[in-house]
Design a protein around this motif. Structure first.
Motif, short mmCIF file in Angstrom:
data_model
loop_
_atom_site.label_atom_id
_atom_site.label_comp_id
_atom_site.label_asym_id
_atom_site.label_seq_id
_atom_site.Cartn_x
_atom_site.Cartn_y
_atom_site.Cartn_z
N LEU A 157 43.35 44.07 58.67
CA LEU A 157 43.66 42.72 58.19
C LEU A 157 43.76 42.80 56.68
O LEU A 157 42.81 43.22 56.02
CB LEU A 157 42.55 41.73 58.58
N ASP A 158 44.90 42.42 56.14
CA ASP A 158 45.13 42.56 54.71
C ASP A 158 45.50 41.21 54.10
O ASP A 158 46.31 40.47 54.68
CB ASP A 158 46.25 43.57 54.45
N VAL A 159 44.92 40.90 52.95
CA VAL A 159 45.22 39.65 52.26
C VAL A 159 45.59 39.91 50.80
O VAL A 159 45.54 39.00 49.97
CB VAL A 159 44.03 38.66 52.35
N ASP A 160 45.95 41.15 50.49
CA ASP A 160 46.25 41.50 49.10
C ASP A 160 47.50 40.79 48.60
O ASP A 160 47.59 40.41 47.44
CB ASP A 160 46.40 43.01 48.97
N ASP A 161 48.48 40.61 49.47
CA ASP A 161 49.72 39.90 49.12
C ASP A 161 49.83 38.70 50.05
O ASP A 161 49.26 37.65 49.79
CB ASP A 161 50.91 40.84 49.26
N LEU A 162 50.52 38.87 51.17
CA LEU A 162 50.54 37.85 52.21
C LEU A 162 49.57 38.27 53.31
O LEU A 162 49.49 39.45 53.64
CB LEU A 162 51.95 37.69 52.79
N PRO A 163 48.84 37.34 53.90
CA PRO A 163 47.93 37.71 54.99
C PRO A 163 48.72 38.35 56.14
O PRO A 163 49.72 37.80 56.60
CB PRO A 163 47.33 36.37 55.42
N CYS A 164 48.28 39.51 56.57
CA CYS A 164 48.97 40.18 57.66
C CYS A 164 47.99 41.00 58.49
O CYS A 164 46.90 41.34 58.03
CB CYS A 164 50.11 41.07 57.15
N ILE A 165 48.40 41.28 59.71
CA ILE A 165 47.66 42.16 60.60
C ILE A 165 48.56 43.35 60.90
O ILE A 165 49.75 43.17 61.18
CB ILE A 165 47.22 41.43 61.88
N GLU A 166 48.02 44.56 60.79
CA GLU A 166 48.83 45.76 60.99
C GLU A 166 48.07 46.76 61.85
O GLU A 166 46.88 47.00 61.64
CB GLU A 166 49.22 46.39 59.66
N LEU A 167 48.76 47.33 62.81
CA LEU A 167 48.17 48.35 63.68
C LEU A 167 47.84 49.58 62.84
O LEU A 167 48.70 50.12 62.15
CB LEU A 167 49.16 48.69 64.79
N MET A 168 46.59 50.05 62.93
CA MET A 168 46.16 51.16 62.08
C MET A 168 45.74 52.38 62.89
O MET A 168 46.07 53.51 62.52
CB MET A 168 45.02 50.72 61.17
N TYR A 169 44.99 52.17 63.97
CA TYR A 169 44.53 53.28 64.81
C TYR A 169 44.79 52.94 66.27
O TYR A 169 44.63 51.79 66.68
CB TYR A 169 43.03 53.53 64.63
N PRO A 170 45.11 53.94 67.09
CA PRO A 170 45.33 53.66 68.52
C PRO A 170 44.04 53.52 69.32
O PRO A 170 44.10 53.21 70.51
CB PRO A 170 46.13 54.87 68.99
N GLY A 171 42.90 53.74 68.68
CA GLY A 171 41.64 53.59 69.40
C GLY A 171 40.46 53.87 68.51
O GLY A 171 40.59 54.42 67.40
N LEU A 172 39.28 53.51 69.00
CA LEU A 172 38.05 53.80 68.28
C LEU A 172 37.86 55.30 68.11
O LEU A 172 37.29 55.76 67.12
CB LEU A 172 36.86 53.20 69.03
N ASP A 173 38.35 56.08 69.07
CA ASP A 173 38.25 57.54 68.97
C ASP A 173 38.89 58.05 67.70
O ASP A 173 38.30 58.85 66.95
CB ASP A 173 38.86 58.21 70.21
N VAL A 174 40.09 57.57 67.40
CA VAL A 174 40.83 58.05 66.22
C VAL A 174 40.24 57.45 64.95
O VAL A 174 40.16 58.12 63.92
CB VAL A 174 42.33 57.72 66.36
N TYR A 175 39.81 56.19 65.01
CA TYR A 175 39.14 55.59 63.86
C TYR A 175 37.91 56.40 63.46
O TYR A 175 37.71 56.73 62.28
CB TYR A 175 38.73 54.15 64.17
N LEU A 176 37.05 56.72 64.42
CA LEU A 176 35.83 57.47 64.12
C LEU A 176 36.16 58.85 63.55
O LEU A 176 35.56 59.30 62.57
CB LEU A 176 34.98 57.62 65.38
#
Length: 224
Positions: A157-176
Motif C-alpha cells: 500500500l503506497d501513499v507517496d504520490d497517489l494512494p495505490c495498492i500493488e501486488l508485491m509477493y505471490p505469497g508469505l513464503d516469498v515475502y519471508l
C-alpha cells in the motif's frame, strides 16, 4: 499447474530456507532500515501449540497457507507484534486471528486520512493482515483465492504520490524469504517479481484473481 522452477523456491521448502536463515541470527532486525519493526524473534521462539495449529483456519473459514503453518510452528512473535492475534484477556496467550478489512487496516497503519481511499476495496479485500515493511508504504497479506501453492498474495500500500495498492509477493513464503535475504530480488518497483521467471506465473495468477489482471490499482475513492 505449478511454475517450472525449483521446488525449493516455493511454499514450505522456501519457508524452511527462510527459517534456517533466521535461526542463524534470530535477534537481528527484521528490517535493517527500521529498528521499530523489531527482531525476527523475541527472546526464545514461541510456536503456536501444535494441537491448535493443526485445526487452525482464518475467521473467514479460508485455510492457512502452507508457509504460515510452517512459520507459526517455528515462532509467532513476529506476527503477534504485527497484530495478527487478538490481545489476551487474561494471563494466557491468545491464538485467535485478528484480521481487518483493507480499509480499516490501512487507516490503522497509515492514519485515517491516507487510509481512507482504501476503504472502497474492503469488500474485495475483506480479510487482511499487516506485515513489516516499507516506510511511506505498508505490506499487507490478503486472503482470498490461493495460488497453485495454496498461498495468498502480499500487497504494497503506497501513499507517496497517489494512494495505490500493488501486488508485491505471490505469497508469505516469498515475502519471508526475501525479507530474510534468502532470495535475490530486483529493485525495479513493487511488482518486480512479475518479471522473475521463478514467480511470474504465481504473480500473474494473483493479478487475475485480485486486480482484474493488473499489477496495481490507484485508489481515488475518497470518502465525503
Amino acid at each position: 499447474m505449478t511454475s517450472p522452477t525449483a521446488a525449493t523456491d516455493h511454499g514450505i521448502a522456501l519457508t524452511e530456507r527462510a527459517i534456517v536463515a533466521v535461526r542463524a541470527a534470530p535477534h537481528r532486525l527484521v528490517l535493517d532500515y527500521n529498528r521499530f519493526a523489531g527482531p525476527w524473534v523475541d527472546g526464545q521462539p514461541e510456536p503456536v501449540p501444535a494441537e491448535l495449529l493443526a485445526g487452525a483456519v482464518f475467521p473467514s473459514g479460508r485455510p492457512l497457507p502452507p508457509s504460515l503453518r510452517r512459520w507459526l510452528a517455528y515462532d509467532s512473535s513476529l506476527l503477534r507484534r504485527s497484530g495478527w492475534f487478538r490481545p489476551a484477556e487474561g494471563p494466557s496467550r491468545s491464538w485467535e486471528f485478528a484480521p481487518l478489512p483493507l480499509g480499516e487496516l490501512a487507516a490503522a497503519a497509515l492514519g485515517e486520512g491516507w487510509g481512507a481511499p482504501f476503504g472502497a476495496l474492503s469488500e474485495r479485500f475483506d480479510e487482511c493482515f499487516l506485515l513489516p515493511g516499507g516506510s511511506d508504504s505498508r505490506r499487507v497479506l490478503a486472503t482470498g483465492e490461493p495460488d497453485a501453492y495454496g498461498e495468498y498474495p502480499v500487497f504494497a500500500l503506497d501513499v507517496d504520490d497517489l494512494p495505490c495498492i500493488e501486488l508485491m509477493y505471490p505469497g508469505l513464503d516469498v515475502y519471508l524469504a526475501d525479507t530474510a535475504g534468502v532470495i535475490g530480488r530486483s529493485d525495479n518497483g513493487y511488482s518486480a517479481l512479475a518479471g522473475d521467471p521463478r514467480y511470474s506465473r504465481r504473480m500473474l495468477t494473483h493479478a487475475r484473481h485480485y486486480l482484474a489482471g493488473e499489477l496495481h490499482a490507484v485508489c481515488l475513492d475518497w470518502p465525503e
